[in-house]
Design an enzyme around this catalytic site. Structure first.
Site, PDB file in Angstrom:
ATOM      1  N   TYR A   1     -20.614  -7.006  -1.063  1.00 22.59           N
ATOM      2  CA  TYR A   1     -21.713  -7.972  -0.873  1.00 22.59           C
ATOM      3  C   TYR A   1     -21.831  -8.437   0.585  1.00 22.59           C
ATOM      4  O   TYR A   1     -22.849  -8.180   1.249  1.00 22.59           O
ATOM      5  CB  TYR A   1     -21.465  -9.143  -1.820  1.00 22.59           C
ATOM      6  CG  TYR A   1     -22.418 -10.304  -1.704  1.00 22.59           C
ATOM      7  CD1 TYR A   1     -23.789 -10.109  -1.546  1.00 22.59           C
ATOM      8  CD2 TYR A   1     -21.941 -11.617  -1.783  1.00 22.59           C
ATOM      9  CE1 TYR A   1     -24.662 -11.191  -1.470  1.00 22.59           C
ATOM     10  CE2 TYR A   1     -22.805 -12.694  -1.712  1.00 22.59           C
ATOM     11  CZ  TYR A   1     -24.160 -12.479  -1.545  1.00 22.59           C
ATOM     12  OH  TYR A   1     -25.008 -13.550  -1.474  1.00 22.59           O
TER      13      TYR A   1
ATOM     14  N   ASP B   1     -14.185   1.912   2.030  1.00 26.53           N
ATOM     15  CA  ASP B   1     -14.260   1.106   0.808  1.00 26.53           C
ATOM     16  C   ASP B   1     -13.709   1.979  -0.319  1.00 26.53           C
ATOM     17  O   ASP B   1     -13.962   3.185  -0.342  1.00 26.53           O
ATOM     18  CB  ASP B   1     -15.726   0.740   0.521  1.00 26.53           C
ATOM     19  CG  ASP B   1     -15.860  -0.478  -0.379  1.00 26.53           C
ATOM     20  OD1 ASP B   1     -16.539  -1.437   0.026  1.00 26.53           O
ATOM     21  OD2 ASP B   1     -15.283  -0.473  -1.493  1.00 26.53           O
TER      22      ASP B   1
ATOM     23  N   PHE C   1     -13.097  -7.036   5.116  1.00 24.34           N
ATOM     24  CA  PHE C   1     -13.589  -7.684   3.896  1.00 24.34           C
ATOM     25  C   PHE C   1     -12.840  -7.215   2.653  1.00 24.34           C
ATOM     26  O   PHE C   1     -12.802  -7.940   1.657  1.00 24.34           O
ATOM     27  CB  PHE C   1     -15.069  -7.337   3.658  1.00 24.34           C
ATOM     28  CG  PHE C   1     -16.014  -7.875   4.680  1.00 24.34           C
ATOM     29  CD1 PHE C   1     -16.382  -9.208   4.676  1.00 24.34           C
ATOM     30  CD2 PHE C   1     -16.569  -7.053   5.652  1.00 24.34           C
ATOM     31  CE1 PHE C   1     -17.275  -9.711   5.599  1.00 24.34           C
ATOM     32  CE2 PHE C   1     -17.460  -7.539   6.584  1.00 24.34           C
ATOM     33  CZ  PHE C   1     -17.814  -8.873   6.554  1.00 24.34           C
TER      34      PHE C   1
ATOM     35  N   LYS D   1     -11.665 -10.471  -5.474  1.00 20.67           N
ATOM     36  CA  LYS D   1     -12.145 -11.836  -5.225  1.00 20.67           C
ATOM     37  C   LYS D   1     -12.440 -12.659  -6.474  1.00 20.67           C
ATOM     38  O   LYS D   1     -13.027 -13.741  -6.364  1.00 20.67           O
ATOM     39  CB  LYS D   1     -13.395 -11.777  -4.349  1.00 20.67           C
ATOM     40  CG  LYS D   1     -14.529 -11.003  -4.992  1.00 20.67           C
ATOM     41  CD  LYS D   1     -15.830 -11.133  -4.232  1.00 20.67           C
ATOM     42  CE  LYS D   1     -16.955 -10.468  -4.993  1.00 20.67           C
ATOM     43  NZ  LYS D   1     -18.267 -10.635  -4.391  1.00 20.67           N
TER      44      LYS D   1
ATOM     45  N   SER E   1     -11.542 -18.099   3.430  1.00 25.41           N
ATOM     46  CA  SER E   1     -12.343 -18.878   2.478  1.00 25.41           C
ATOM     47  C   SER E   1     -12.031 -20.358   2.582  1.00 25.41           C
ATOM     48  O   SER E   1     -10.898 -20.753   2.866  1.00 25.41           O
ATOM     49  CB  SER E   1     -12.015 -18.383   1.067  1.00 25.41           C
ATOM     50  OG  SER E   1     -12.506 -19.281   0.098  1.00 25.41           O
TER      51      SER E   1
ATOM     52  N   TYR F   1      -5.726 -15.693  -6.134  1.00 25.19           N
ATOM     53  CA  TYR F   1      -6.748 -15.225  -5.175  1.00 25.19           C
ATOM     54  C   TYR F   1      -6.750 -16.118  -3.929  1.00 25.19           C
ATOM     55  O   TYR F   1      -6.670 -15.636  -2.795  1.00 25.19           O
ATOM     56  CB  TYR F   1      -8.146 -15.223  -5.825  1.00 25.19           C
ATOM     57  CG  TYR F   1      -9.246 -15.275  -4.798  1.00 25.19           C
ATOM     58  CD1 TYR F   1      -9.594 -14.152  -4.064  1.00 25.19           C
ATOM     59  CD2 TYR F   1      -9.904 -16.483  -4.512  1.00 25.19           C
ATOM     60  CE1 TYR F   1     -10.567 -14.216  -3.078  1.00 25.19           C
ATOM     61  CE2 TYR F   1     -10.878 -16.554  -3.534  1.00 25.19           C
ATOM     62  CZ  TYR F   1     -11.207 -15.414  -2.821  1.00 25.19           C
ATOM     63  OH  TYR F   1     -12.156 -15.497  -1.841  1.00 25.19           O
TER      64      TYR F   1
ATOM     65  N   LYS G   1      -5.606 -15.570   0.363  1.00 25.31           N
ATOM     66  CA  LYS G   1      -6.327 -15.919   1.601  1.00 25.31           C
ATOM     67  C   LYS G   1      -5.419 -16.744   2.522  1.00 25.31           C
ATOM     68  O   LYS G   1      -5.387 -16.533   3.739  1.00 25.31           O
ATOM     69  CB  LYS G   1      -7.610 -16.682   1.283  1.00 25.31           C
ATOM     70  CG  LYS G   1      -8.673 -15.848   0.575  1.00 25.31           C
ATOM     71  CD  LYS G   1      -9.165 -14.698   1.442  1.00 25.31           C
ATOM     72  CE  LYS G   1     -10.158 -13.801   0.731  1.00 25.31           C
ATOM     73  NZ  LYS G   1     -10.493 -12.574   1.465  1.00 25.31           N
TER      74      LYS G   1
HETATM   75  N1  UFG Z   1     -21.046 -23.050 -11.868  1.00 33.86           N
HETATM   76  C1  UFG Z   1     -21.690 -23.405 -13.037  1.00 33.86           C
HETATM   77  N2  UFG Z   1     -21.970 -22.408 -13.924  1.00 33.86           N
HETATM   78  C2  UFG Z   1     -21.668 -21.092 -13.685  1.00 33.86           C
HETATM   79  C3  UFG Z   1     -21.018 -20.757 -12.489  1.00 33.86           C
HETATM   80  C4  UFG Z   1     -20.717 -21.755 -11.605  1.00 33.86           C
HETATM   81  O1  UFG Z   1     -21.960 -24.584 -13.285  1.00 33.86           O
HETATM   82  O2  UFG Z   1     -21.950 -20.255 -14.554  1.00 33.86           O
HETATM   83  C5  UFG Z   1     -20.743 -24.114 -10.887  1.00 33.86           C
HETATM   84  C6  UFG Z   1     -19.266 -24.258 -10.608  1.00 33.86           C
HETATM   85  O3  UFG Z   1     -18.678 -25.126 -11.538  1.00 33.86           O
HETATM   86  C7  UFG Z   1     -19.289 -24.802  -9.194  1.00 33.86           C
HETATM   87  C8  UFG Z   1     -20.537 -24.170  -8.574  1.00 33.86           C
HETATM   88  O4  UFG Z   1     -21.342 -23.754  -9.668  1.00 33.86           O
HETATM   89  O5  UFG Z   1     -19.489 -26.175  -9.239  1.00 33.86           O
HETATM   90  C9  UFG Z   1     -20.231 -22.976  -7.706  1.00 33.86           C
HETATM   91  O6  UFG Z   1     -19.424 -22.073  -8.441  1.00 33.86           O
HETATM   92  P1  UFG Z   1     -19.142 -20.583  -7.959  1.00 33.86           P
HETATM   93  O7  UFG Z   1     -18.304 -19.939  -9.009  1.00 33.86           O
HETATM   94  O8  UFG Z   1     -20.412 -19.918  -7.570  1.00 33.86           O
HETATM   95  O9  UFG Z   1     -18.348 -20.795  -6.618  1.00 33.86           O
HETATM   96  P2  UFG Z   1     -16.938 -21.520  -6.390  1.00 33.86           P
HETATM   97  O10 UFG Z   1     -17.212 -22.643  -5.468  1.00 33.86           O
HETATM   98  O11 UFG Z   1     -16.205 -21.813  -7.620  1.00 33.86           O
HETATM   99  O12 UFG Z   1     -16.118 -20.329  -5.732  1.00 33.86           O
HETATM  100  C10 UFG Z   1     -16.437 -19.850  -4.487  1.00 33.86           C
HETATM  101  C11 UFG Z   1     -16.044 -18.379  -4.350  1.00 33.86           C
HETATM  102  C12 UFG Z   1     -14.559 -18.219  -4.387  1.00 33.86           C
HETATM  103  C13 UFG Z   1     -13.884 -19.166  -3.451  1.00 33.86           C
HETATM  104  C14 UFG Z   1     -14.357 -20.563  -3.694  1.00 33.86           C
HETATM  105  C15 UFG Z   1     -13.819 -21.501  -2.664  1.00 33.86           C
HETATM  106  O13 UFG Z   1     -16.614 -17.620  -5.377  1.00 33.86           O
HETATM  107  O14 UFG Z   1     -14.277 -16.905  -3.972  1.00 33.86           O
HETATM  108  O15 UFG Z   1     -15.763 -20.629  -3.584  1.00 33.86           O
HETATM  109  O16 UFG Z   1     -14.082 -22.812  -3.018  1.00 33.86           O
HETATM  110  F1  UFG Z   1     -12.537 -19.148  -3.628  1.00 33.86           F
END
Ligand code: UFG
Length: 345
Positions: free
Chosen positions: A12, A32, A82, A86, A126, A151, A155
């Site tokens: 990505y 990759d 990268f 993840k 991250s 994970y 990092k």
């Molecule tokens: N969320 C929902 N529903 C979903 C998915 C996510 O409500 O189906 C919420 C999560 O609870 C969170 C927000 O959307 O509040 C963002 O969630 P993501 O899963 O998109 O992202 P995260 O912040 O959990 O994780 C990201 C990266 C990780 C990294 C992390 C660091 O995906 O690789 O940020 O904080 F480790």
């Protein structure tokens, strides 16, 4: 043209960075193992830029294979690393898979970089290293908190390995601590390709909107935030990609002030999950089916970046707002619906 190795370059963030490197006059070379990406991305990059990047399928855990790659390409001027697993949840269930892949690949890379004349490394870190920061916005000086997942720990450990290695091996490195990368290239030709059910918010939103998923679950409505949902700093993937090019140029121009520098890469603004949903609905005109559920274990309540250091030292600033991020993510989901990634598509 200076040759830049992009490990995980069909993924990505990697694919968007390859585009930005080509636009800036570099010759990116991709390795990759295709464990979480598709070789077709190479052709799609060529459709965007008019130039097909060199691509070799290679697993970085295979040291002899990596060594022979470096022997062939000893004129590499910089490496952007990268390639890594993840998925936070998967790492909890299968920690050794994550430690083996993410750490061994980095060790092999650092070993092989010894062969290069120009030892410049940009590492994909991250904001997960901050956990729930005590102060917001979070600066690079905030303490690294114990990792919530294997994970996240990979990092943290990787940053430490780089820190200890640069001083001994004459390597220059910049670690970029990403906040939440979302969106897709404005052409709609490349974007995020989640394997199976998406973990992340935005692919879940777009898959629900297109009808692949029935309903988006919003994890928690009782957080101490303006609307009770978690807050993140969503950063447009092409803005993030440009930060890599800028970081690389900083080292090539010998402007870096330390052998290992660390920068936050975010917008400096936090948005809640409901803000993100509203932005999606407003920019696309699509009504999203969603409902609240319990909190997701391990979620940080709120985090957003202090980007002063990146603004001042890198001369980089995020440009695109949340609406653009959502509009491009939706464009990409619609491209996927045409079958572009399937055989013959
Ligand atoms: N969320 C929902 N529903 C979903 C998915 C996510 O409500 O189906 C919420 C999560 O609870 C969170 C927000 O959307 O509040 C963002 O969630 P993501 O899963 O998109 O992202 P995260 O912040 O959990 O994780 C990201 C990266 C990780 C990294 C992390 C660091 O995906 O690789 O940020 O904080 F480790």
């Amino acid at each position: 043209m200076r040759k830049i190795l992009v490990t995980g370059g069909t993924g990505y963030i990697g694919s968007h960075t390859v585009v930005e490197l080509q636009k800036s006059g570099f010759e990116p070379v991709i390795i990759d193992n295709l464990s979480n990406s598709n070789a077709k991305i190479v052709d799609l990059i060529a459709r965007i830029t008019g130039r097909k990047p060199l691509f070799e399928k290679l697993d970085m855990c295979d040291l002899p294979a990596l060594q022979s790659f470096f022997e062939k390409h000893d004129d590499i001027a910089g490496v952007i690393h990268f390639a890594a697993y993840k998925a936070v949840g998967e790492s909890v269930n299968n920690p050794l898979k994550y430690y083996r892949n993410n750490i061994v690949s980095l060790l092999n890379l650092l070993q092989c970089m010894e062969m290069l004349q120009h030892k410049n490394l940009v590492f994909s870190s991250s904001c997960t290293v901050y956990g729930q920061p005590d102060n917001l916005p979070v600066t690079e000086l905030a303490p690294v908190k114990p990792a919530i997942s294997p994970y996240g720990n990979t990092k943290q450990i990787a940053e430490e390995i780089i820190r200890d290695t640069v001083s001994q091996q004459d390597i220059m490195a910049i670690s970029l601590r990403y906040f939440n990368p979302i969106g897709a290239h404005e052409s709609g030709l490349i974007g995020e390709l989640p394997l199976g059910v998406p973990d992340n918010l935005v692919p879940y939103i777009t898959q629900t909107a297109i009808g692949k998923r029935e309903k988006l679950t919003v994890f928690g409505n009782d957080y101490d935030t303006h609307d009770g949902t978690c807050i993140r700093d969503y950063i447009y993937v092409s803005d993030l990609a440009k930060a890599h090019v800028v970081a690389l140029n900083r080292m090539l121009d010998e402007k870096n002030e330390q052998s290992h520098e660390i920068f936050n890469v975010g917008t400096g603004t936090g948005y809640s999950v409901l803000d993100a949903i509203n932005s999606f609905e407003k920019t696309t005109g699509v009504n999203l089916n969603w409902a609240f559920s319990d909190r997701r274990p391990g979620d940080v309540e709120q985090v957003w970046a202090d980007t002063t250091l990146a603004n001042l030292k890198l001369g980089w600033k995020a440009e695109k707002d949340l609406d653009v991020m959502m509009a491009t993510a939706w464009k990409w989901e619609q491209t996927l619906a045409t079958g572009i990634m399937e055989a013959g598509g």
